[in-house]
Design a protein around this motif. Structure first.
Motif, short mmCIF file in Angstrom:
data_model
loop_
_atom_site.label_atom_id
_atom_site.label_comp_id
_atom_site.label_asym_id
_atom_site.label_seq_id
_atom_site.Cartn_x
_atom_site.Cartn_y
_atom_site.Cartn_z
N ALA A 11 0.83 -1.21 0.00
CA ALA A 11 0.00 0.00 0.00
C ALA A 11 0.86 1.26 0.00
CB ALA A 11 -0.93 -0.02 1.20
N LEU A 12 1.97 1.24 0.73
CA LEU A 12 2.86 2.40 0.76
C LEU A 12 3.49 2.63 -0.62
CD1 LEU A 12 4.53 4.64 2.04
CD2 LEU A 12 6.07 2.90 2.99
N LEU A 13 3.86 1.56 -1.29
CA LEU A 13 4.42 1.70 -2.64
C LEU A 13 3.38 2.29 -3.59
CD1 LEU A 13 6.45 -1.62 -2.83
CD2 LEU A 13 7.40 0.69 -2.69
N ASP A 14 2.13 1.90 -3.42
CA ASP A 14 1.07 2.50 -4.24
C ASP A 14 0.96 4.01 -3.97
OD1 ASP A 14 0.14 0.40 -5.81
OD2 ASP A 14 -1.22 -0.34 -4.25
N LEU A 15 1.08 4.37 -2.71
CA LEU A 15 1.04 5.78 -2.35
C LEU A 15 2.19 6.54 -3.01
CD1 LEU A 15 -0.09 8.19 -0.69
CD2 LEU A 15 1.31 7.36 1.23
N LEU A 16 3.38 5.96 -2.94
CA LEU A 16 4.54 6.61 -3.55
C LEU A 16 4.37 6.72 -5.07
CD1 LEU A 16 7.35 4.90 -1.47
CD2 LEU A 16 6.77 7.33 -1.43
N LEU A 17 3.84 5.69 -5.69
CA LEU A 17 3.62 5.72 -7.14
C LEU A 17 2.65 6.82 -7.54
CD1 LEU A 17 3.43 1.87 -7.76
CD2 LEU A 17 5.19 3.40 -8.67
N SER A 18 1.73 7.13 -6.64
CA SER A 18 0.75 8.20 -6.93
C SER A 18 1.36 9.59 -6.81
CB SER A 18 -0.45 8.07 -5.99
OG SER A 18 -0.13 8.52 -4.67
N LYS A 19 2.57 9.67 -6.28
CA LYS A 19 3.23 10.97 -6.08
C LYS A 19 4.28 11.23 -7.18
CE LYS A 19 0.84 11.55 -2.34
NZ LYS A 19 -0.28 12.54 -2.32
N ILE A 20 4.04 10.70 -8.34
CA ILE A 20 4.91 10.95 -9.50
C ILE A 20 4.11 11.73 -10.53
CG2 ILE A 20 6.25 9.91 -11.37
CD1 ILE A 20 6.62 7.44 -9.55
N LYS A 21 4.70 12.79 -11.05
CA LYS A 21 4.02 13.62 -12.06
C LYS A 21 5.03 13.98 -13.14
CE LYS A 21 1.28 17.83 -12.61
NZ LYS A 21 0.72 19.04 -11.92
N ASP A 22 4.71 13.63 -14.37
CA ASP A 22 5.60 13.92 -15.52
C ASP A 22 7.00 13.35 -15.30
OD1 ASP A 22 3.50 15.37 -16.70
OD2 ASP A 22 4.10 17.22 -15.67
N ASN A 23 7.03 12.14 -14.80
CA ASN A 23 8.30 11.44 -14.54
C ASN A 23 9.21 12.16 -13.55
OD1 ASN A 23 7.63 9.33 -16.26
ND2 ASN A 23 8.54 10.33 -18.05
N LYS A 24 8.60 12.91 -12.64
CA LYS A 24 9.34 13.58 -11.59
C LYS A 24 8.66 13.30 -10.25
CE LYS A 24 10.60 17.47 -14.60
NZ LYS A 24 10.49 18.95 -14.79
N GLU A 25 9.45 13.29 -9.19
CA GLU A 25 8.83 13.14 -7.86
C GLU A 25 7.95 14.34 -7.59
OE1 GLU A 25 9.18 14.92 -4.86
OE2 GLU A 25 10.64 16.37 -5.56
#
Length: 586
Positions: free
Chosen positions: A311-325
């Motif tokens: 679940a934490l990895l899913d959260l982190l994946l959702s915090k990527i925009k235009d290939n940037k953190e």
């Protein structure tokens, strides 16, 4: 039937009690304790009297340097007497030789006045801290742990007080016209009774002392939980734990305080919250579990993290925009880099890659192939963008470790520039790791000698929350009253949350050289989980020889390397059964 039911209930009750509670005396009956303290206590005698007030108010103070028993008696011998008059309050400072966690035990004798006597206690990590006032000027506080307070001590009895990190204690009489007869003043040293399974020794005593000091710094912070500081902060900060856990892996091996602290951070941080409110610290939680599994190989423990991890990895994946953190929460690497937003972005972007790569590893082990693939794909896309470190050694180290920037380039352009300037005690570990990746082992060894050794030169027996070599140019060590015209290394420097005397002089995140020396100089790299396969590839730099031990779940590996006249290294390795050793020089 009723008897059988009662027996089953009794068995269920016993099976579900903490196992350590079985040692309760019988009189407690069904009283329940949540846990037994894992620490032990030792009593330490002071090594010297640092200072005392002038005049005739104190006599026999050298008696406090005699070993004691902790027991009051009627003999009335070997007493230190403090006598106050109106306007004259005697006091003295004791030095216990090393920084410790705990308090003080005071054994009193029998003056003619039987009333309790008020004294003021001031614990200090430095002499200057014991001579400070709790105010907004010097920075001295009672935050997290009471280190400056007034208590009453009994006539002919024993009083124990204090629960903080300290080396020095100041004792002052508070009231006029009183006499305190002290038979003993012993430090109460609280710590986990652990074997130092790992070790490091070379022909350079300075490096040996640095390794041991880093190990001891973390040992002191292994209290009920794994803290980052024994005076301030006595909290579970997850990012701070990563270098601490790498040191624990290199010195003590598996210890229950690690899992206890990691699980506490998980359990009090329901998603989508960030651990400690800091997005990077949740990423460190993932990286810690990857490294912990690598060293300890405990798959059953790793499985307990599976649901939260995915679940934490899913959260982190959702915090990527235009290939940037595009992380929210508090955006933080460490304090010295906190005013450099470009560096923070670069560091977080690199950490996102490192975390997703680690997450893919863990998900593969945990049979989560879909999540592993998502992490790999996102990491690949993030690597298409390379942010600027903006001159930050913290960011440059992470960019190198993530593979975004060649380590040699990061080292020559940022990390090796100006030697130990712009170092930090927390991210110093990652700077050392990046320099090793660049092959600059000698530069890293020199930095360890100069930067961490600079704290030793100032009287440190544990490593500090932050440090700058420039502070030392006109500074007195922590072991002295600061002379006129000299800087106070503890009280005159620091910033952010560690201004002046609030600065912690025992911070576990500063222990990086211990883990680094074991990995890169002694040469141990774990290749297979649980240390089933390790590579030994020493990098001695200018050292003539090095020897030591390294803990594994199967036992300690014994290692010795000697540099021969032709420059080659002769290695002698004794590994326990179950540990395969790969020679990194082949």
């Amino acid at each position: 039937m009723k008897k059988l039911l009662a027996l089953l209930i009794c068995l269920f009750y016993l099976e579900n009690q903490p196992t350590l509670a079985q040692n309760l005396p019988p009189i407690f009956g069904t009283n329940v304790i949540s846990e037994k303290d894992a620490r032990i206590k030792q009593y330490l005698t002071a090594t010297r009297i640092v200072w005392k007030t002038s005049g005739t108010g104190i006599s026999g103070e050298q008696n406090l340097l005699r070993p004691g028993t902790g027991q009051a008696d009627l003999v009335h011998q070997n007493i230190c007497t403090l006598t106050s008059k109106e306007g004259e309050k005697p006091g003295l400072i004791l030095d216990f030789g090393k920084e410790i966690q705990g308090g003080i035990q005071l054994v009193t004798d029998q003056p003619s006045d039987h009333r309790p006597i008020k004294i003021r206690l001031r614990f200090g990590e430095s002499v200057s801290e014991t001579m400070s006032e709790v105010d907004t000027v010097s920075g001295a506080t009672n935050d997290h742990a009471m280190r400056d307070f007034v208590i009453e001590v009994p006539w002919l009895g024993v009083m124990q007080a204090g629960n903080t990190g300290f080396r020095f204690v100041r004792i002052d009489l508070v009231d006029d016209n009183r006499e305190l007869q002290l038979k003993e003043a012993r430090a109460i040293f609280e710590y986990r009774d652990l074997d130092y399974v790992g070790s490091f020794k070379s022909n350079d005593e300075r490096l040996n002392t640095i390794w041991n000091t880093g190990a001891y710094t973390v040992h002191l912070n292994m209290q009920q939980f794994l803290w980052d500081g024994i005076k301030r902060d006595r909290l579970v900060w997850v990012g701070d734990m990563h270098p601490e856990i790498m040191t624990i892996n290199s010195v003590f091996g598996k210890n229950e305080v690690v899992a206890k602290s990691l699980d506490q951070a998980r359990d009090i941080t329901p998603l989508p919250g960030w651990m400690n409110g800091i997005s990077a610290y949740s990423m460190w939680w993932v990286l810690i579990h990857r490294d912990l599994y690598k060293y300890q190989g405990d798959k059953q423990y790793l499985k307990k993290q599976q649901k939260y991890l995915v679940a934490l990895l899913d959260l982190l994946l959702s915090k990527i925009k235009d290939n940037k953190e595009n992380l929210d929460g508090t955006r933080f690497l460490d304090w010295p880099s906190s005013e450099n937003p470009k560096a923070i972005h670069a560091g977080l972007h690199a950490m996102m890659i490192m975390t997703l790569d680690a997450g893919a590893e863990l998900c593969t082990i945990l049979d989560e192939p879909a999540q592993a693939q998502k992490c790999k794909a996102a990491s690949t896309n993030l690597k298409l963008y390379v942010p600027d470190a903006n001159g930050s050694k913290q960011a440059a180290a992470l960019l190198a470790l993530s593979g975004l920037v060649p380590a040699q380039k990061a080292n020559s352009e940022v990390l090796a520039v100006d030697g130990c300037a712009r170092m930090s005690t927390f991210y110093g570990y990652y700077m050392l790791q990046a320099r090793a990746k660049a092959g600059d082992y000698q530069g890293a060894i020199d930095c360890i000698r100069n930067y961490w050794g600079g704290m030793l030169d100032m009287g440190a027996t544990t490593f500090w929350e932050d440090f700058d070599l420039d502070w030392t140019k006109n500074a007195a060590p922590i072991t002295e009253i600061v002379p006129e015209g000299k800087d106070d290394i503890h009280g005159d420097f620091g910033a952010y949350c560690y201004k002046n005397l609030r600065h912690s002089l025992c911070h576990g995140w500063a222990s990086g050289p211990t883990a680094w020396l074991s990995e890169h100089v002694l040469g141990v790299t774990v290749l297979e989980a649980g240390c089933k396969t390790i590579r030994i590839q020493p990098n001695l730099g200018d050292l003539k020889w090095v020897e030591g031990t390294f803990p594994t779940p199967m036992g300690a590996v014994k290692i010795r390397h000697e540099k021969l006249a032709n420059g080659k290294i002769k290695s002698t390795i004794d590994a326990p059964k179950g540990v395969k050793v790969v020679d990194g020089n082949l």
